[in-house]
Scaffold this active site. Structure first.
Site, PDB file in Angstrom:
ATOM      1  CB  CYS A  79      -0.997  -0.042   1.146  1.00 30.61           C
ATOM      2  SG  CYS A  79      -2.356   1.141   0.912  1.00 30.61           S
ATOM      3  CG  HIS A 190      -4.118  -3.256   2.419  1.00 28.57           C
ATOM      4  ND1 HIS A 190      -3.149  -2.923   3.345  1.00 28.57           N
ATOM      5  CD2 HIS A 190      -4.718  -2.100   2.057  1.00 28.57           C
ATOM      6  CE1 HIS A 190      -3.176  -1.617   3.544  1.00 28.57           C
ATOM      7  NE2 HIS A 190      -4.112  -1.094   2.774  1.00 28.57           N
ATOM      8  CD  GLU A 192      -2.115  -6.139   4.662  1.00 29.80           C
ATOM      9  OE1 GLU A 192      -2.385  -4.973   4.992  1.00 29.80           O
ATOM     10  OE2 GLU A 192      -1.581  -6.422   3.577  1.00 29.80           O
TER      11      GLU A 192
END
Length: 208
Positions: A79, A190, A192
């Site tokens: 990001c 993102h 994750e």
């Protein structure tokens, strides 16, 4: 060992949770010296480019990351971390790390009319699938192009050399979403927070 750079501007908790779910050992630290013996670094980030660069300078991670990249050691920016590895950002007119040549531009300064015509709002927030471009990329191994990833950003990566772009998302314009230059990788989205295939990208980076 994987190192996570903690410079007071990163989405640390979700990255830690993702690595734990993959069974990957890591070290998290605000001190560059604690990460110097790691094999790879994850460089997350959320928020403002100018603030992030201030924090990198305060912690000494700015010089550390430049040295790390100069030694061709693997680095994954996420990001905001995918943006401030470039030279300069329109956000606060900020000089960034310069690990890859290019600028970071506001969506509206690229093609405001296209966004308006399609009713697309900034920030670009939500799920988008990727189109793989410019050949293979290790972190995209076994990641189908139909896979969706979670984006939250108002600024767009604009490399000097478009061949470093390895995947794009369609949001009115083709948004560079995965970048690779030597051993530097970057995801605008993102991973994750992007489910199965986001975790696959992290696993690919950590285990390649």
């Amino acid at each position: 060992m994987i190192g996570i750079v903690d410079y007071n501007a990163g989405n640390i908790t979700s990255v830690e949770r993702a690595l734990k779910s993959l069974g990957i050992e890591y070290v998290l630290s605000k001190n560059p010296q604690d990460l110097k013996d790691c094999s790879k670094l994850i460089f997350p980030g959320v928020g403002d480019a100018a603030y992030a660069m201030e924090q990198l300078a305060k912690t000494g991670f700015d010089a550390f990351l430049k040295d790390w990249a100069a030694q061709n050691k693997p680095l994954l920016g996420i990001c905001l971390g995918s943006q401030i590895i470039f030279d300069w950002s329109e956000e606060g007119k900020t000089e960034c790390l310069g690990l890859i040549k290019g600028k970071i531009k506001l969506f509206d300064s690229i093609d405001k009319d296209v966004l308006k015509a399609q009713g697309l709002k900034v920030p670009h927030m939500g799920w988008n699938n990727l189109e793989h471009v410019n050949g293979e990329c290790k972190i995209l191994k076994d990641v189908p192009e139909t896979s969706d990833f979670y984006f939250v950003h108002s600024y767009v990566i604009c490399p000097e050399d478009n061949s470093v772009i390895k995947a794009v998302a369609d949001y009115g314009i083709k948004v560079p979403s995965v970048v690779q230059f030597n051993n530097i990788y970057a995801c605008q989205f993102h991973p994750e927070k992007s489910g199965k295939y986001g975790l696959k990208i992290l696993e690919n980076f950590c285990n390649a």
